[in-house]
Design an enzyme around this catalytic site. Structure first.
Site, mmCIF file in Angstrom:
data_model
loop_
_atom_site.group_PDB
_atom_site.id
_atom_site.type_symbol
_atom_site.label_atom_id
_atom_site.label_comp_id
_atom_site.label_asym_id
_atom_site.label_seq_id
_atom_site.Cartn_x
_atom_site.Cartn_y
_atom_site.Cartn_z
ATOM 1 N N GLU A 39 1.601 -0.679 -4.841
ATOM 2 C CA GLU A 39 0.528 0.304 -5.609
ATOM 3 C C GLU A 39 1.094 1.648 -5.673
ATOM 4 O O GLU A 39 1.473 2.424 -5.080
ATOM 5 C CB GLU A 39 -0.328 0.428 -4.157
ATOM 6 C CG GLU A 39 -1.749 1.369 -4.681
ATOM 7 C CD GLU A 39 -2.313 2.344 -3.616
ATOM 8 O OE1 GLU A 39 -3.283 2.827 -3.723
ATOM 9 O OE2 GLU A 39 -1.625 2.213 -2.324
ATOM 10 N N ASP B 230 0.837 -1.274 -0.153
ATOM 11 C CA ASP B 230 0.044 0.003 0.002
ATOM 12 C C ASP B 230 0.856 1.250 0.013
ATOM 13 O O ASP B 230 2.123 1.327 0.628
ATOM 14 C CB ASP B 230 -1.082 0.026 1.141
ATOM 15 C CG ASP B 230 -1.923 1.183 1.343
ATOM 16 O OD1 ASP B 230 -2.826 1.130 0.257
ATOM 17 O OD2 ASP B 230 -1.799 2.070 2.169
ATOM 18 N N ASP C 77 -10.841 1.451 -4.011
ATOM 19 C CA ASP C 77 -10.618 2.730 -4.179
ATOM 20 C C ASP C 77 -11.647 3.555 -5.309
ATOM 21 O O ASP C 77 -11.414 4.763 -5.453
ATOM 22 C CB ASP C 77 -9.189 3.059 -4.359
ATOM 23 C CG ASP C 77 -8.466 2.629 -3.098
ATOM 24 O OD1 ASP C 77 -8.990 2.874 -1.822
ATOM 25 O OD2 ASP C 77 -7.172 2.133 -3.292
#
Length: 590
Positions: free
Chosen positions: A364, A335, A431
């Site tokens: 990410e 992340d 998201d």
């Protein structure tokens, strides 16, 4: 030896003997690329040879044809694969346009190739096997399924938080709970296996305050609402029995507000032994109106960890190796990976690969990611540039087919082929808005997008519930409870997805290491035609988002529609209906 009377645009000609322009594809093969102005050059030869191979006639070189691999808005990109016998190479480029010829070397441009000194030429000093970028082979052909654990299925009500709501009894909010857990996932593994899923990506499962769990309290403990470590071990084992890999979410950029070490800093201030675990800008710590410490975005609930601190680094590396060693997980999704220092990720890779060499490391990152993809950090990144281009082309109708092709070509050229083969291609996630919502309920657009996703290089990922037509806006709307009521699920769309997954996994040319190239884009219909190829197998895709049918000329082979199962006659034309697609396998005429 300088050039005279050359009209080629030299300013557009570019090569660098590194990264995506020159790289070791495998232990024997180099890939070399050259950029030129779009439609400026008709032919390119690679002039190449071993720097130590000399005779009485001078340096011994070969000339080999490069092929036009891709085009974007401004440039052409040429590529060649070469196998230097002694794994070292000096090389330059011979460019042709009409009657003109130009030689491009590391020292500049010439009319004729200077062969009296190899110092003129670009240098690939030695193909070292340890420098070859190598993502896990299994990851390149995996079909991923992203699960938000709190919302997939509630299999055990005894571990529900005290404020848990009945399944689907309310709209998702930032702070409500519905009791999703590991037992719920275990109960539905047959559903995923039947669909054709071979990898599950879980958003965070560790002890945290929120329903999304990106605010970690304890990285070494499962959140009680999901179950126990024994249940997680059972989940991983059951997945492996069904040929499904498991990837967890590593939130190492920041912890949660209730992380014990951060609570110690709140209590003791400068006297806390953990004061340097974070980026504290002012004491005493304040959270309003803005936090006096670095955090994810500006939220006070996610203080940023100081990954340059040796204690922090060792703690997080211990976390990363623990879940691999003890539970046999297969991958880590990282992340906010771009906000963590590169040295941490280098050490992270060494640590996890030492425990399990085939573990998959996915970062990410939403932008150009070459600095993380040089073999010393990540195996792949989440391919958001593909996401944006595909949605803008089909769903939002913001760009033309040509612009879409240019953008996808730009992404592919930005990285080595070996990197593209492991890219994580997604159309939606926790998201983003749900795919059907982005398409304003147009299921045919959803199908076109999935055909694009499953036919490009890289590994595709489905966000839970998108395969049955779930809807939802931005967070928290995209985090609804999974619909298990058969009467409210789009079973036709699920059947479509199952068929597409089978096609992806059964056709050699559609696997991640099959070659890819755009054939044409049509201005009138806004359709795009592209090709996947492996050996003698060639499959052509025609994507037609327009309101009228298109006829595409495909000559020279017997044609077979892989989607409909129909053989196509002697006609060179393939009909693709409005808002539809064609998948045509071309069999060479013997």
């Amino acid at each position: 030896m300088s050039e005279r009377g050359i009209t080629m645009l030299k300013e557009a000609i570019y090569h660098r003997p590194k990264n995506n322009f020159a790289y070791a594809y495998d232990a024997e093969t180099l890939h070399i690329r050259l950029r030129t102005k779009k439609r400026d050059i008709e032919k390119v030869n690679l002039i190449h040879g071993d720097p130590y191979n000399w005779s009485t006639d001078g340096w011994q070189v070969q000339r080999s044809d490069m092929f036009l691999q891709a085009q974007d808005e401004l440039f052409d990109y040429w590529q060649i694969a070469v196998k230097p016998p002694f794994r070292r190479l000096r090389y330059g480029f011979e460019l042709f346009s009409g009657d003109e010829k130009l030689v491009y070397t590391e020292k500049g441009f010439y009319q004729d190739a200077p062969l009296d000194d190899v110092a003129y030429y670009f240098c690939f000093p030695y193909l070292n096997r340890s420098d070859v970028f190598q993502a896990p082979d299994w990851a390149m052909d995996t079909v991923w399924y992203q699960i938000f654990p709190e919302r997939f299925a509630n299999g055990d009500v005894t571990n529900d938080p005290g404020n848990t709501l009945p399944w689907e009894s309310a709209e998702p909010e930032q702070d409500n709970f519905f009791g999703g857990d590991f037992r719920g996932v275990i109960d539905h593994l047959d559903y995923l296996a039947d669909l054709g899923i071979s990898g599950i990506y879980f958003t965070p499962i560790f002890k945290a305050f929120s329903n999304h769990k990106y605010d970690t309290i304890d990285y070494m403990e499962i959140d009680p609402q999901f179950g126990t470590k024994e249940e997680f071990r059972e989940l991983v084992q059951r997945c492996h029995e069904k040929g499904i890999r498991v990837m967890l979410d590593a939130v190492f950029n920041h912890s949660g507000y209730y992380f014990l070490q951060f609570q110690d800093v709140l209590e003791k201030g400068a006297d806390s032994r953990y004061i340097n675990w974070f980026h504290i800008r002012q004491l005493p710590i304040q959270t309003e109106p803005h936090p006096t410490f670095d955090s994810f975005a500006f939220t006070p609930h996610m203080p940023k960890l100081n990954t340059e601190n040796l204690e922090v680094k060792q703690y997080l590396l211990d976390v990363a190796t623990y879940w691999i060693r003890e539970f046999d997980i297969d991958g880590w999704r990282l992340d906010v990976a771009n906000e963590v220092d590169h040295q941490f990720w280098r050490d992270f890779r060494k640590a996890v690969k030492a425990v399990k060499p085939e573990v998959y490391i996915l970062g990410e990152i939403w932008h150009d990611s070459m600095p993380w993809l040089q073999g010393d950090q990540f195996d792949a990144v989440m391919n958001y540039p593909f996401t944006h281009a595909a949605l803008d082309y089909v769903a939002k109708e913001k760009i033309t087919a040509e612009q879409f092709a240019n953008q996808i070509s730009g992404v592919l050229i930005s990285y080595p082929d070996s990197v593209n083969e492991a890219a994580f291609n997604l159309l939606g996630s926790h998201d983003t808005e749900r795919l059907l919502t982005i398409c304003n309920g147009d299921k045919q657009q959803v199908k076109l997008l999935y055909v694009l996703q499953f036919s490009l290089k890289g590994t595709p990922c489905i966000y839970y519930g998108d395969e049955i037509g779930m809807t939802g806006g931005q967070d928290p709307g995209c985090r609804k409870c999974m619909v298990w009521d058969q009467d409210r699920r789009d079973l036709e769309l699920r059947s479509f997805m199952k068929k597409l997954i089978h096609l992806r996994t059964s056709e050699k040319a559609l696997r991640s290491n099959g070659s890819f190239r755009f054939i044409e884009t049509d201005y009138d219909s806004n359709s795009v035609v592209y090709e996947r190829k492996s050996g003698n197998e060639k499959i052509v895709f025609i994507i037609n988002p327009s309101s009228h049918s298109v006829h595409t000329e495909l000559e020279g082979s017997r044609k077979y529609n892989l989607w409909t199962g129909e053989a196509i006659g002697d006609t060179p034309f393939v009909l693709t209906n409005a808002h539809d697609f064609s998948i045509i396998k071309l069999n060479p005429i013997k």
